[in-house]
Design an enzyme around this catalytic site. Sequence first.
Site, mmCIF file in Angstrom:
data_model
loop_
_atom_site.group_PDB
_atom_site.id
_atom_site.type_symbol
_atom_site.label_atom_id
_atom_site.label_comp_id
_atom_site.label_asym_id
_atom_site.label_seq_id
_atom_site.Cartn_x
_atom_site.Cartn_y
_atom_site.Cartn_z
ATOM 1 N N SER A 145 -11.129 -9.474 56.458
ATOM 2 C CA SER A 145 -9.817 -9.608 55.844
ATOM 3 C C SER A 145 -9.555 -8.485 54.834
ATOM 4 O O SER A 145 -9.567 -7.315 55.192
ATOM 5 C CB SER A 145 -9.691 -10.991 55.197
ATOM 6 O OG SER A 145 -8.383 -11.217 54.737
ATOM 7 N N ASP A 299 -6.558 -7.102 58.375
ATOM 8 C CA ASP A 299 -6.432 -7.925 59.579
ATOM 9 C C ASP A 299 -5.039 -8.510 59.731
ATOM 10 O O ASP A 299 -4.797 -9.357 60.593
ATOM 11 C CB ASP A 299 -7.502 -9.018 59.626
ATOM 12 C CG ASP A 299 -7.284 -10.109 58.594
ATOM 13 O OD1 ASP A 299 -6.821 -9.788 57.493
ATOM 14 O OD2 ASP A 299 -7.595 -11.282 58.889
#
Length: 566
Positions: A145, A299
């Site tokens: 992330s 992401d």
Amino acid sequence: MSIVEERYEKWVSHPNLDPRYKDELNNMDAQEKNDAFYTLIEFGTAGMRGLLGPGTNRINIHTIRKATQGYANYIKKAGEAACKAGIAIGYDNRHMSKEFAFDCADLLAKNNIASYVFESLRPTPELSFAVRHLHCFGGIMITASHNPKEYNGYKLYDDKGCQLVPALAGQVIDEVNAIEDELAIDANCTEEQKKLVTVIGKEVDEEYYKNVLSIQLNPDVKKDIKIVFSPEHGTANIPVQEVYKRAGYTCIPVVEQCTPDPDFSNTPTPNPEQPGAYELALKYARENDADVILVCDPDADRMGVGVKHNGDYVVLTGNQSGSVEIEYICSQLKEKGLMPENPVMFNTVVTSDLGEKVAADYGVETEKTLTGFKFIGEKVAKYEVTHEKNYVFGYEESYGSLIKPFVRDKDAPQACLMLAEAASFYKQQGKDLVDVLDSLYERHGTYEESQVALTLSGEAGANRIKEILADLRKDAPTEINGSKVVRSEDYKECTIKEGDTVTELTGFTKSDVLKYYLEDGSWIAVRPSGTEPKCKFYYCIKGNSKEDAHEKTVAYQQAMKELTNS
């Protein structure tokens, strides 16, 4: 021999050790050995996330294989249909992401489980979409992330495209923990088994883009805004620009940050929660007199927003951009007669009160969940079956939102499109998004929301984080900065305390979260991060004005720092 030395010696001398890790192991000093081997990397309810490198407490090909073999055992217990339905696999731009993804596919094939692997990097929300679109049994996303470049991670999804909720994750965790030797696992499948691996790409992209474009409420709005956009070297680059092109928006990409660079070379941080993520985008915005800046994490599940206001740029928090999204979406649904019956919005226990007040103004109920979009996805799935309530919006304070639930995770491409539409719509009225936010403060009260993250790495750091929460439970504050605590919620002990009265806190999975409501209408929450070595302090501070709210925020932050000796 200590457990650290025992694990280290096993790794450094194991015949199956991936040779790329040998030199790094041989060059470790005592502290590095301890941090890499003092524990097993936790496969928790959010999957795994950690530093890349060799060791039982690191993300590497061996710990990834252990997780995947555990997941494979879980899938096989679900039956032959689950194995045939298969697993969708996506990955981001980080070091080893593609290698891990295709290795997962081979290991699943070795277990006679089908998989669908994206040909190249794709956003997390598109992986969630692919699970649903391809009718898979589940999904794997290789990503860390918004974490720094040294990290990578592993997230699992169910058949609805939602990250595994604790009940399901617990079953996978049991399977993973039952595997004693991660080094003994290899992904050598036969040529026949290799046929179970299908590479996917454009067909899924097209369906995803069509669905993203379907969220538009005013597709014919005059699109005369300038948008500066940065994917921060990550997966949002192609999908966001493609969706903008098809919807008729022109964006100015931050070219230096459009390459899928695993080292994030041209950004101080890929995290939209931090000011460094906006530095180059702000330069572009000033040079091009842009109306809006949109920044996505690697992401592409989170989106940060900057707005030109009174000649300069204001970067909004996730709470603020979420509140603006709610205002625009709800106002337009109501104006067009599209507001569903029994409408509901979802956010988390650490999300600002402002969004809830905006939603209530339009007759939309708010349901709270724990931090983690999987809990919002779980709620969506529940009402999809019962039809008791109808989804309108979902968001977290951490810069993630979901407009339409054809995806069951935060979806930055959707958010980017909706923010562009909102900015265009309000520009026709002579307003920018900060003007909209200010109008919400006038109607519902002024709030300043912030988060302070105390980073505490290694074994000592993990112990200190536990100590902070334990101390707060042992000696619970009755006032903070002179303001009385009128209610406290403990999501681990499942209790609510108001004065001398203690009642049960229901409706939530047990979680290590403490929340304090103050007599001035503010609240403060504390929780350890589930994905980083951090203790997080959340502040939703109510003031009589922006200046008053800010002064109170500074004072509350200092008070919590003193209270926790942090």
